[in-house]
Design a protein around this motif. Structure first.
Motif, PDB file in Angstrom:
ATOM      1  N   ARG A 116       0.837  -1.311  -0.091  1.00 41.64           N
ATOM      2  CA  ARG A 116      -0.072  -0.019  -0.146  1.00 41.64           C
ATOM      3  C   ARG A 116       0.734   1.365  -0.055  1.00 41.64           C
ATOM      4  NH1 ARG A 116      -3.615   0.738   4.612  1.00 41.64           N
ATOM      5  NH2 ARG A 116      -1.796  -0.323   5.926  1.00 41.64           N
ATOM      6  N   SER A 117       2.009   1.229   0.253  1.00 43.86           N
ATOM      7  CA  SER A 117       2.818   2.416   0.641  1.00 43.86           C
ATOM      8  C   SER A 117       3.344   3.104  -0.616  1.00 43.86           C
ATOM      9  CB  SER A 117       3.989   2.242   1.441  1.00 43.86           C
ATOM     10  OG  SER A 117       4.829   0.992   1.281  1.00 43.86           O
ATOM     11  N   PHE A 166       3.041   1.411   7.495  1.00 45.20           N
ATOM     12  CA  PHE A 166       2.325   0.278   7.100  1.00 45.20           C
ATOM     13  C   PHE A 166       3.124  -1.074   7.440  1.00 45.20           C
ATOM     14  CE2 PHE A 166       0.268   3.180   3.397  1.00 45.20           C
ATOM     15  CZ  PHE A 166      -0.597   3.461   4.471  1.00 45.20           C
ATOM     16  N   ARG A 190       8.089   7.157   4.427  1.00 44.92           N
ATOM     17  CA  ARG A 190       7.191   7.191   5.819  1.00 44.92           C
ATOM     18  C   ARG A 190       6.006   6.112   5.590  1.00 44.92           C
ATOM     19  NH1 ARG A 190       2.829  10.587   7.898  1.00 44.92           N
ATOM     20  NH2 ARG A 190       3.089  10.617  10.136  1.00 44.92           N
ATOM     21  N   GLU A 191       5.279   5.886   4.574  1.00 52.25           N
ATOM     22  CA  GLU A 191       4.171   5.017   4.446  1.00 52.25           C
ATOM     23  C   GLU A 191       4.871   3.721   4.638  1.00 52.25           C
ATOM     24  OE1 GLU A 191       1.614   5.509   1.346  1.00 52.25           O
ATOM     25  OE2 GLU A 191       0.778   7.472   2.029  1.00 52.25           O
ATOM     26  N   ASN A 192       5.998   3.273   3.847  1.00 48.27           N
ATOM     27  CA  ASN A 192       6.812   2.076   4.084  1.00 48.27           C
ATOM     28  C   ASN A 192       6.916   1.808   5.508  1.00 48.27           C
ATOM     29  OD1 ASN A 192       9.026   2.951   1.348  1.00 48.27           O
ATOM     30  ND2 ASN A 192       7.283   1.483   1.180  1.00 48.27           N
TER      31      ASN A 192
END
Length: 199
Positions: free
Chosen positions: A113-114, A123, A118-120
């Protein structure tokens, strides 16, 4: 203004000499590289990178080299479980590449999803919450300091396995300028992450 324009060619010439004929790019890449832990167990978290825009099912150059490095670590026996973190347009082709290279599909998990470092981190932290095994992060050398900071801020204790990227490109004169531009971009992103409290 005229004085600035008069000095601009000299400044650009000095920059050209600095980037092309000194170890400045290598030193800068090493500064962004962070520690190198040499881990040998647990899960290797591989950060997805680019895809070929003409065909989203084909991984790009940076993703390709990260996959190659991950495969080398698999064959060395250092890791037996992978987690690829990144948008599915990049992470799924990377998974397919590693499976085609002989790594069992059941050894590879996806966080699909990332869309950013930062999302890596966020999530992946949610996906691995409660797991106790050691975690090691694989990314390009110049990206590692920001990635480590983001993962630590997300609450994950990760060791580092930087993939030689800018450090290798430095050895080729023609590749020094693209590496230099990557370092400029990454440094700006690192400063932004620090200002936002994300790393």
């Amino acid at each position: 203004m005229f004085r600035f324009l008069k000095r601009l060619p000299a400044a650009l010439g000095a920059l050209l000499l600095l980037v092309t004929f000194t170890p400045a790019v290598r030193w800068w890449a090493q500064a962004l590289n962070g520690p190198w832990d040499g881990s040998r167990d647990g899960t290797l978290i591989v950060l997805a990178a680019d895809v070929v825009q003409m065909d989203a099912a084909v991984i790009g150059e940076r993703s390709y080299w990260r996959c190659n490095y991950a495969e080398m670590l698999w064959r060395s026996g250092r890791f037996r479980k992978f987690l690829i973190s990144g948008d599915s347009t990049a992470s799924e082709p990377m998974r397919q590449f590693l499976v085609a290279a002989g790594i069992p599909a059941e050894a590879i998990r996806l966080e699909p999803r990332s869309h950013s470092t930062r999302e890596n981190a966020l999530f992946t932290a949610a996906l691995l919450r409660g797991e106790k095994e050691p975690l090691t992060l694989l990314s390009s050398d110049f990206h590692m300091r920001r990635a480590l900071g983001a993962f630590h801020k997300a609450g994950l204790t990760v060791r580092s396995e930087p993939m030689p990227d800018a450090g290798k490109r430095y050895q080729n004169y023609a590749a020094r300028w693209p590496a230099f531009l990557d370092l400029c971009s990454e440094t700006a992103k690192l400063v932004w992450y620090k200002l936002r409290g994300w790393a």
